[in-house]
Design an enzyme around this catalytic site. Sequence first.
Site, PDB file in Angstrom:
ATOM      1  N   SER A  19     -22.378 -26.813 -23.956  1.00 48.71           N
ATOM      2  CA  SER A  19     -23.049 -26.148 -25.235  1.00 48.71           C
ATOM      3  C   SER A  19     -23.983 -25.074 -25.130  1.00 48.71           C
ATOM      4  CB  SER A  19     -23.596 -27.512 -26.164  1.00 48.71           C
ATOM      5  OG  SER A  19     -23.089 -28.206 -26.705  1.00 48.71           O
ATOM      6  N   GLU A  57       0.820  -1.268  -0.056  1.00 48.36           N
ATOM      7  CA  GLU A  57       0.097  -0.005   0.073  1.00 48.36           C
ATOM      8  C   GLU A  57       0.718   1.330  -0.054  1.00 48.36           C
ATOM      9  OE1 GLU A  57      -3.483   0.067  -0.340  1.00 48.36           O
ATOM     10  OE2 GLU A  57      -3.040  -1.951  -0.598  1.00 48.36           O
TER      11      GLU A  57
END
Length: 758
Positions: free
Chosen positions: A400, A120
């Site tokens: 599919s 950070e």
Amino acid sequence: MSDQQPEQPQPGDGAATPDGWPTKKAGKRRPKRTGWRRLLPTWRMLLGGFLLVVLLIAGGLIAGYLLVDIPKPNDAAVAQSNVYLYSDGSQLARDGVVNRENVPLSKIPKTVQHAALAAEDRGFYSESAVNPGAMLRAAWNTVLGKGKQSGSTITQQYVKNYYLGQEQTLSRKAKEFFIAIKLDREESKDDILQGYLNTSYFGRNAYGVQAAAQAYFDKDVGDLTTAQGAYLATLLNAPSAYDLSAHPENKRRAMNRWNYVLDGMVKEKWLGAAERAAMTFPTPGKAKPAAGMSGQRGYLVEAVKTYLTSNKIIDEQTLASGGYRITTTIDKKRQNAFVTAVREQLMDKLSDSRKVDSYVRAGGASIDPATGKVVALYGGVDYTKQYVNNATRRDYQVGSTFKPFILTSAVQNGSTTQDGREITPKTSYDGTNRRPVQGPNGPVGFAPPNEDDVSYGRITATKAMDKSVNAVYAQMAEDVGTQKVKDTATALGLPKKTPNLNAFPSMALGVATASVLDMTQAYATLAGHGEHGTYTMVTKATKGSEEVDLPGRQKKRAVPRAAADTTTSVLRSVVDNGTGFAAQAAGRPAAGKTGTADDDKAAWFAGYTPDLATVVAVMGQDPDSAVQKPLYGAAGQPRMNGGGPPAQIWAAYTAAALEGEPATDFDLDVDSGAEAPSDEPSEPSGSPSSSASTEPTATSGPPVSDEPTTPSAPPTSASPPAEPPTLPTGAPTPPAETFGPPEDDDGAFGNEDSLFYP
């Protein structure tokens, strides 16, 4: 004495005037500015303006510093509960029990401290409490539409967490700026870092590093390894992006961020290169949901939280601080109907005597196409027993159920076969098993097997959809253009960052790993005649007397109506004549598609009526190792097909969800050639060299199961190939495909193309 008077000096000749004032010499007067030059400021004006701005800024900074005091800790230090409501206003769930335990900095290992700094603010100890350059850069990126950016140092983040709030306003940012400067002068860096690590939110309702150590690794912070500390540091960026319990598909992203943290520690000389090289990624432990989140409640709350945070409506830590009253789009009647359908059509058929039944997982989502509201969502058997939400995870192949997007793209783009004929539902293709896909210059290096290695000979696009013929739709994807197919799929609703959504003919087999909710959105677009509207899970959110601004529904034309309606006409045939015949039990006009993942690890049914779009998936996963597992023999069936339990669940749910509402038929505006073809016997396998025929013939007979690339029973020796089979000698090598999650940068999270990502 002469009478001649001395010559008086004239004004302008450089002499003094009678009153003694000097004058300018003749010819030295500055010429007046004329024309366009009169519009330009002089250098004196520019300098004066610059000095004035500097004085104003300096005065504002001094005034701000003097006027803004360090306040008392905010109320968010003691988080409140959030209340979640069904769409009718009745209570769905309540969360917000605070999990926090402050620890002194001396109890936090140096490696854990350094990991947080590497993630950070690497210059925390040597630099100022604020970074104006980073703040301006972040503000500019926000203006450019790159999302809200953070330019905050650790000191500023601590001020926001402990003294202020998470709201994104200019006044809050200004206060944060001045308080951070004062705090940096009045407190030591160690005190600020200690406060930051004890107030930061790490996800799993864990506030502070001690609570996070317990939540993720079941140990005190003092016992964390460097690798584990680095993982906790990754969570500071965006907890939900890197918690693998909730989203196992994000492991690649989490590892990228973890590597970024460790590399930063090496760069800052906080960690030796050899020690870093020997580290392995630490898999966090399972989450421990609160008892109040049992059943479907936890899945629904988690999905709503993700919707709010991923759409930048409320940021993660602000939401975690509580106090919100959130009305969701979940319809209680339909939600209960979904749970009942899954239980009766699947769960009641499982047995403790079959090991494979312990692998069975189910996920489902249902959207109203007219409004975009998610009216029901099934996440799993119980949130307290199985934490991962099966409706939103993105790690199972869709099979599919992807094929309709190829046909939609073909009609949308007016595509033709390799021999120049327009692609319509009547177009006849060669359905020969393992037929090499043909490109303009010959085979492209992919020859997909059909389910059970069946060859269909000449078969129309409609019948190939009915029977999920891989050979046909892989060739069609190549004919249309795989990038165009991908563009159509994302226009319909799949996020652009969907894992394995790659522009290769293998997309026809459904190797992409979209979530159930993603697929529901795409099928809702087909149900809506090609109009795509971003879906929503929240209708209202308030905190006290203030109401949270929610984004309006943005509706746009994703594909032409004829393309969507033509696909719907073909998917109606799948229900009437093909693998989705079990969906007829809904007693409604329906369109849908079955799908099965490679090696029978997941089975899908995606379908819709004019009023409701719903997708159901049954997945196989080891409950202990989380490894995906085949479902051969599950629920006492030889194999798990999309036309089995998924379609049966879909039918039972749809019938109950729409009970009492009049049945409506599809109003379709189909493309030419979309009329139902006559059934004619299929021919033997044709020559692999031809991709299409001018004669629209089709096979007839009873429906068959859909298309997994595996035999009808578990293999007795080697497992079926997970990649395309070896092609004849001389065939070109296909482009390399990526079957894992896409690479991400070290800290990026979220997706601008979807309102519900991760």
